[in-house]
Design a protein around this motif. Structure first.
Motif, PDB file in Angstrom:
ATOM      1  N   ARG A  66       0.833  -1.194   0.000  1.00 10.49           N
ATOM      2  CA  ARG A  66       0.000   0.000   0.000  1.00 10.49           C
ATOM      3  C   ARG A  66       0.870   1.248   0.000  1.00 10.49           C
ATOM      4  NH1 ARG A  66      -2.617  -3.821  -0.242  1.00 10.49           N
ATOM      5  NH2 ARG A  66      -2.067  -3.382  -2.376  1.00 10.49           N
ATOM      6  N   ARG A  67       1.911   1.299   0.839  1.00  8.00           N
ATOM      7  CA  ARG A  67       2.704   2.512   0.960  1.00  8.00           C
ATOM      8  C   ARG A  67       3.900   2.535   0.041  1.00  8.00           C
ATOM      9  NH1 ARG A  67       2.800   4.369   6.108  1.00  8.00           N
ATOM     10  NH2 ARG A  67       1.249   3.590   7.521  1.00  8.00           N
ATOM     11  N   LYS A 170       2.441   9.533   4.802  1.00 10.24           N
ATOM     12  CA  LYS A 170       1.471   8.477   4.527  1.00 10.24           C
ATOM     13  C   LYS A 170       0.870   7.942   5.824  1.00 10.24           C
ATOM     14  CE  LYS A 170       3.939   7.214   0.353  1.00 10.24           C
ATOM     15  NZ  LYS A 170       4.457   6.149  -0.516  1.00 10.24           N
ATOM     16  N   GLY A 172      -1.412   4.958   7.228  1.00 14.00           N
ATOM     17  CA  GLY A 172      -2.029   3.655   6.976  1.00 14.00           C
ATOM     18  C   GLY A 172      -2.988   3.312   8.092  1.00 14.00           C
ATOM     19  N   SER A 191      -1.323  11.167   2.253  1.00 10.58           N
ATOM     20  CA  SER A 191      -2.085  10.067   1.650  1.00 10.58           C
ATOM     21  C   SER A 191      -2.634   9.143   2.724  1.00 10.58           C
ATOM     22  CB  SER A 191      -1.190   9.248   0.706  1.00 10.58           C
ATOM     23  OG  SER A 191      -0.800  10.016  -0.398  1.00 10.58           O
ATOM     24  N   HIS A 193      -3.930   5.321   3.435  1.00 12.44           N
ATOM     25  CA  HIS A 193      -3.823   3.976   2.879  1.00 12.44           C
ATOM     26  C   HIS A 193      -4.612   2.994   3.722  1.00 12.44           C
ATOM     27  CE1 HIS A 193      -0.480   5.082   0.140  1.00 12.44           C
ATOM     28  NE2 HIS A 193      -0.339   6.032   1.034  1.00 12.44           N
ATOM     29  N   GLU A 195      -5.702  -0.722   4.527  1.00 10.27           N
ATOM     30  CA  GLU A 195      -5.315  -2.103   4.253  1.00 10.27           C
ATOM     31  C   GLU A 195      -6.398  -2.997   4.818  1.00 10.27           C
ATOM     32  OE1 GLU A 195      -3.476  -3.931   2.484  1.00 10.27           O
ATOM     33  OE2 GLU A 195      -4.093  -5.791   3.445  1.00 10.27           O
TER      34      GLU A 195
ATOM     35  N   HIS B 168      -7.271  -2.100  -4.629  1.00  9.64           N
ATOM     36  CA  HIS B 168      -5.911  -1.592  -4.414  1.00  9.64           C
ATOM     37  C   HIS B 168      -5.587  -0.394  -5.299  1.00  9.64           C
ATOM     38  CE1 HIS B 168      -5.174  -6.045  -3.264  1.00  9.64           C
ATOM     39  NE2 HIS B 168      -5.451  -5.363  -2.178  1.00  9.64           N
ATOM     40  N   LYS B 170      -5.980   3.780  -6.661  1.00 14.46           N
ATOM     41  CA  LYS B 170      -5.620   5.057  -6.044  1.00 14.46           C
ATOM     42  C   LYS B 170      -6.582   6.145  -6.468  1.00 14.46           C
ATOM     43  CE  LYS B 170      -0.794   3.698  -5.914  1.00 14.46           C
ATOM     44  NZ  LYS B 170       0.608   4.075  -6.138  1.00 14.46           N
ATOM     45  N   SER B 191      -6.305   3.607  -1.847  1.00 16.20           N
ATOM     46  CA  SER B 191      -5.586   4.717  -1.215  1.00 16.20           C
ATOM     47  C   SER B 191      -6.177   6.050  -1.661  1.00 16.20           C
ATOM     48  CB  SER B 191      -4.108   4.693  -1.599  1.00 16.20           C
ATOM     49  OG  SER B 191      -3.476   3.554  -1.064  1.00 16.20           O
TER      50      SER B 191
END
Lengths: 263, 263
Positions: A66-67, A170, A172, A191, A193, A195, B168, B170, B191
């Motif tokens: 993801r990152r 980022k 998450g 951003s 993210h 998961e 997954h 963006k 994301s």
């Protein structure tokens, strides 16, 4: 074993996390797609191995997929703040980030025993999320916090996390939210993210076999002594009573690492 | 010109977007940090060049820095959906994605003249955001929509965008929101990428000079004939009346490309 299985031979020991689109999580036997299964680490007992798949996949996918964090130790890798790091995902995420990346790892935990556990998992620093976090971060001599993994109670900590994260950083997140207001992330162009470990099986993505590859790599890293199991308790026998007991422990909110049920 | 300026010589023509932490946006003269300034494209008039910096920086940073899209034409690059693509940012983002990446570019516009403009900017396909978008996307023979850039009215389109985006994937967003509920992005582990072009000057980031480098590259791409200006109207003279007229046009919501004021 199905006729079309290609990745395993009969009798091989495996580990996996399954999917919530199939029943069986609390049953003796499951059916599982081989693309989501890895070879069990040979250096661990079945119970020790069973602690790992769900959390390792979550942590691995959050960190690397993801990152886009790179493995290896490049200069200027920044710091990773892991909020609620003593639980199952945090316990393996600390290890992955510390052993496989150049990130400075800052874990949060609020009790002496959870703080100690985070240090044993490999955290460079541990701070207390029950006290204001920004001044505790400011007091550490670390690179800017470029990544945050918020594993629990994100809504409660969000304002502090926005204050801590570096511009263009980022965030998450893995916990559940009825609503998650991401507007405060805009000023720093941060951003977000998500998961969700079941995204691949849920949508039957073309890269479903990626979970096999990750679990195989986790297994090899365990057998190489680089990662360790996160199991802290094993309840036996496998019965409705111990299942209820396991749920009571998890729901208490005070978990360290992962609890496993075994026959 | 300040004594400490190192990137420019007196008399060089430049272009830049400035910062909202300094006054002067509607004035004849501004003070600006050289790290946010690029060499003006020599093939454009001052008015044609003035249309580009704010939008080019936003589009470039969103595409390459926030999402990590790679330049070049690798196989399997996926599709980019640009919502509200006929405006200033969309007009340059279409060009950047079409000319510099392997993404299949799908623009949205709701009127014949804006749809035609998007095609002229380089969109492979144009769909209408005033009608349901998922079936229009499904009817195109394109790779999965791995990236979305939502440039305006994101709240109105969010449910459709979540339906369209690949697991997954963006979602990049630049418009303003009092609240932005990101919870619907979780199931697909999508994301969310904010791009706020003033993050670097606002927080005086260590990589502030990155804006100089991007504008220099934009300038070279324009002079090489790869990118074109997005100016569609130029109002003169530079006066309070034409300024008010420019605001009226922009606020009408029907802009194509960018409007510029000139002496």
């Amino acid at each position: 074993m199905g006729d079309a299985v290609e990745l395993f031979r009969p009798g091989e020991d495996v580990f996996y996390c399954g999917t919530f689109t199939r029943s069986g999580a609390n049953a003796d036997c499951h059916l599982v797609d081989e693309r989501m299964v890895g070879k069990k680490p040979s250096s661990l007992s079945f119970a020790e191995a069973a602690a790992l798949p769900l959390t390792s996949l979550t942590a691995w996918q959050l960190l690397f997929d993801r990152r886009g964090v790179r493995m290896g130790k490049p200069p200027g890798a920044g710091s990773l703040l892991i909020v609620g790091a003593a639980g199952g995902v945090g316990s393996i995420l600390i290890q992955l980030a510390r052993r496989l990346t150049g990130l400075t790892v800052v874990a949060t935990a609020s009790r002496p025993e959870t703080q100690d556990w985070c240090r044993r998992m490999g955290a460079h620093h541990v701070i207390d999320h029950s006290r204001p976090m920004p001044p505790q971060i400011a007091a550490l001599d670390i690179p800017p916090v470029s990544c945050i993994a918020s594993l629990t109670q994100t809504a409660k900590h969000l304002a502090a996390l926005v204050e801590i994260v570096k511009p263009h950083g980022k965030l998450g997140v893995i916990d559940d939210h009825d609503h998650f207001d991401a507007a405060p992330l805009k000023a720093k162009s941060v951003s977000l993210h998500w998961e969700m470990v079941f995204t691949r099986p849920l949508y039957q993505t073309a890269d479903l076999i990626g979970q096999h590859h990750i679990l195989t790599e986790i297994s090899e890293l365990v057998d190489a002594g680089i990662l360790r199991t996160t199991m802290t308790r094993c309840l036996t026998p496998f019965s409705p009573d111990t299942l209820a007991e396991a749920h009571r422990i998890v729901e208490s909110g005070g978990m360290i690492g992962k609890i496993v049920m075994s026959r």
